[in-house]
Scaffold this active site. Structure first.
Site, PDB file in Angstrom:
ATOM      1  N   ASN A  31      -5.738 -11.468  -1.713  1.00 31.75           N
ATOM      2  CA  ASN A  31      -4.858 -10.284  -1.163  1.00 31.75           C
ATOM      3  C   ASN A  31      -5.123 -10.349   0.428  1.00 31.75           C
ATOM      4  OD1 ASN A  31      -3.677  -7.734  -1.661  1.00 31.75           O
ATOM      5  ND2 ASN A  31      -5.553  -6.786  -1.054  1.00 31.75           N
ATOM      6  N   CYS A  70      -0.419  17.978 -13.578  1.00 36.17           N
ATOM      7  CA  CYS A  70      -0.555  17.693 -14.738  1.00 36.17           C
ATOM      8  C   CYS A  70      -0.951  18.724 -15.993  1.00 36.17           C
ATOM      9  CB  CYS A  70      -1.258  16.626 -15.059  1.00 36.17           C
ATOM     10  SG  CYS A  70      -1.259  15.718 -16.219  1.00 36.17           S
ATOM     11  N   ASP A  89     -20.504 -17.322  -7.494  1.00 38.16           N
ATOM     12  CA  ASP A  89     -21.043 -16.251  -7.777  1.00 38.16           C
ATOM     13  C   ASP A  89     -21.753 -15.679  -6.801  1.00 38.16           C
ATOM     14  OD1 ASP A  89     -22.269 -13.899  -8.834  1.00 38.16           O
ATOM     15  OD2 ASP A  89     -23.228 -14.840 -10.939  1.00 38.16           O
ATOM     16  N   CYS A 120     -15.445  -0.132  -2.417  1.00 36.54           N
ATOM     17  CA  CYS A 120     -14.750   0.780  -3.516  1.00 36.54           C
ATOM     18  C   CYS A 120     -16.190   1.592  -3.759  1.00 36.54           C
ATOM     19  CB  CYS A 120     -14.517  -0.008  -4.582  1.00 36.54           C
ATOM     20  SG  CYS A 120     -15.525  -1.082  -5.405  1.00 36.54           S
ATOM     21  N   GLU A 147     -14.734 -16.564  -4.392  1.00 37.90           N
ATOM     22  CA  GLU A 147     -14.587 -15.651  -5.593  1.00 37.90           C
ATOM     23  C   GLU A 147     -15.427 -15.949  -6.474  1.00 37.90           C
ATOM     24  OE1 GLU A 147     -13.837 -12.980  -8.187  1.00 37.90           O
ATOM     25  OE2 GLU A 147     -12.924 -12.576  -6.002  1.00 37.90           O
ATOM     26  N   CYS A 184      -8.120  12.219 -13.788  1.00 36.72           N
ATOM     27  CA  CYS A 184      -8.087  12.797 -12.490  1.00 36.72           C
ATOM     28  C   CYS A 184      -9.214  14.075 -12.730  1.00 36.72           C
ATOM     29  CB  CYS A 184      -6.754  13.576 -12.387  1.00 36.72           C
ATOM     30  SG  CYS A 184      -5.437  12.321 -11.890  1.00 36.72           S
ATOM     31  N   CYS A 188      -8.205  15.419 -19.573  1.00 35.27           N
ATOM     32  CA  CYS A 188      -8.316  14.094 -19.412  1.00 35.27           C
ATOM     33  C   CYS A 188      -9.068  13.706 -18.077  1.00 35.27           C
ATOM     34  CB  CYS A 188      -6.932  13.495 -18.988  1.00 35.27           C
ATOM     35  SG  CYS A 188      -6.567  11.851 -18.378  1.00 35.27           S
ATOM     36  N   ASP A 246     -14.952  -7.917   0.706  1.00 39.57           N
ATOM     37  CA  ASP A 246     -14.399  -7.039  -0.070  1.00 39.57           C
ATOM     38  C   ASP A 246     -15.151  -6.788  -1.610  1.00 39.57           C
ATOM     39  OD1 ASP A 246     -12.665  -5.014  -1.288  1.00 39.57           O
ATOM     40  OD2 ASP A 246     -11.262  -6.101  -1.365  1.00 39.57           O
ATOM     41  N   PHE A 253     -15.345 -12.233  -1.897  1.00 41.34           N
ATOM     42  CA  PHE A 253     -14.908 -11.571  -3.050  1.00 41.34           C
ATOM     43  C   PHE A 253     -13.281 -11.642  -2.780  1.00 41.34           C
ATOM     44  CE2 PHE A 253     -18.931  -9.896  -1.991  1.00 41.34           C
ATOM     45  CZ  PHE A 253     -19.679 -10.146  -3.189  1.00 41.34           C
TER      46      PHE A 253
END
Length: 437
Positions: A304, A74, A347, A394, A320, A83, A80, A368, A299
């Site tokens: 999904n 890029c 919650d 994550c 959730e 990334c 930017c 998750d 969660f």
């Protein structure tokens, strides 16, 4: 504030930090985080910030390059902030992320997985199907900028293209900027969000003042020319509404489980469609739920993991915190004819004593959580009787903390852990772990 010494200096890079910067040490032992530098390299650097415990710097010149250095694809790389790892060979990026995960597990959680799972990867370019561009009208340049934030987050990167976003959007950034620049309300549009289903790509224009009829017509013409659906957001999340067409279908299929998930334009979905399918398959294998078992999915979002799980177990319960996502998860269960999936709003960072689903017996747990992790809910759950826990993360630091709790305080064993490259070319680390009692 102490003055920053701008004199360029030569330094050897020892490691790669969790944020993608090279890690070096001054002769006096002080750490320096060097943007644009890789382990094993010798660079000429210039200090950009300093604090008591470490300095920050940027690479001016690479004097001795790493064998893993590649030319970034890029033209905006380095400016930017979307990334930070395009200069590192793709196969090395995921190894660096694996090292971050294992170091976090050891340093924060004081745990080591019995097995390190092979990394999950998919396509490295054109994968991002959800995101948010910032928009800024710059009078001095007489132009409107559309892009992600720069490395200095005070500024919006002036993008002409983006190679990590799906090509239908990534190749249209200049056209999008030209569209907004020609609008009456160009100073009143702070952001454009994008999200893609299998058949429809949506752009959501946030606007701080009502749009003129001319602007609305321009948006519809742009949508028709480039095959987008356009939504407007004049206020909060509930204000989002379709401009054109009236009722676009937003959905993606998880073909391996014959599941279709419908969603709204601002809903959370996993950004990388190909990796998401591999992640679900990995989670299902690790969980190893049996046909006669009940599974708890915390969660759960739109379902999904919940709905694929429902295809193979007696019952699955999804929980959730976002009431809108719970509504859509229930609708998705009905849409897919899955009567054995139920959903509850709660919650999961609060006291859960009043929730009846908490007291129901489950055989297996899938979790998750967001970046903050799952420590609050794990400390409240009756874990006795569970045969396995699969934890999708994550943020490796919160996974490490929670793994430490499960292993060192509750007596569970961390059987396996590994990384998944949900966000190639970024420093973001997605991982998965499996625990047994």
């Amino acid at each position: 504030m102490a003055r920053i010494d701008q004199t360029p200096f030569q330094i050897d890079i020892l490691n790669l930090g969790h944020d993608g910067r090279g890690v070096a040490r001054r002769p006096d032992g002080k750490a320096v985080f060097v943007a644009g530098a890789l382990p094993g390299e010798q660079v000429m650097a210039q200090q950009t910030a300093r604090s008591r415990h470490y300095d920050e710097a940027k690479t001016l010149e690479v004097l001795r390059a790493s064998e893993h250095r590649v030319v970034p694809r890029c033209p905006h790389f380095g400016t930017c902030g979307g990334c930070v790892l395009q200069h590192l060979a793709e196969e090395q990026q995921i190894h660096a992320k694996q090292r971050v995960l294992l170091e976090n597990l050891e340093r924060i959680g004081h745990v080591t997985p019995g097995t390190v799972l092979p990394p999950l990867t998919d396509v490295a370019w054109g994968y991002r199907r959800k995101g948010r561009f910032s928009v800024r009208r710059v009078e001095k340049k007489d132009k409107t900028l559309v892009g992600f934030r720069e490395n200095d987050p005070r500024f919006v990167a002036d993008l002409s293209e983006c190679h990590t976003v799906i090509p239908q959007i990534g190749t249209k950034v200049s056209a999008l900027a030209a569209l907004i620049d020609g609008m009456d309300g160009r100073r009143e549009i702070p952001q454009v969000e994008f999200i893609a289903g299998d058949d429809t790509i949506v752009l959501v224009f946030r606007h701080l003042a009502p749009l003129s009829e001319r602007d609305r017509n321009a948006l519809v013409a742009f949508a028709q020319e480039h095959d987008f659906a356009i939504f407007l957001q004049p206020g909060g999340i509930d204000s989002v509404h379709a401009l054109w067409p009236d009722h676009p279908k937003l959905a993606f299929r998880l073909s391996q489980w014959d599941v279709e998930l419908q969603f709204r334009p601002l809903d959370f979905i996993q950004v990388n469609a190909g990796l998401n399918q591999k992640m679900i398959a990995s989670a299902m294998t690790l969980l190893d739920a049996q046909p006669d078992e009940r599974v708890l999915d915390l969660f759960c979002g739109l379902g999904n993991f919940t709905l694929p799980l429902a295809r193979g177990v007696r019952e699955v319960v999804g929980v959730e915190g976002d009431a809108g996502l719970v509504r859509r998860a229930r609708e998705n269960a009905a849409h897919n004819g899955l009567a054995n999936a139920e959903f509850h709003a709660a919650d999961l960072a609060q006291d859960l004593a009043g929730h009846t689903w908490m007291r129901a017996g489950f055989d297996r747990l899938l979790i998750d959580p967001p970046r903050s992790g799952a420590d609050v809910v794990l400390k409240q759950l009756p874990l006795k009787g569970l045969k396995r826990i699969v934890y999708v993360s994550c943020h490796p630091a919160s996974l490490a903390r929670d793994a430490g709790y499960l292993v060192n305080e509750r007596g569970w064993k961390l059987r396996a852990a590994g990384v998944m490259d949900m966000f190639p070319h970024t420093a973001h680390v997605e991982s998965i772990a499996m625990f047994e009692p």
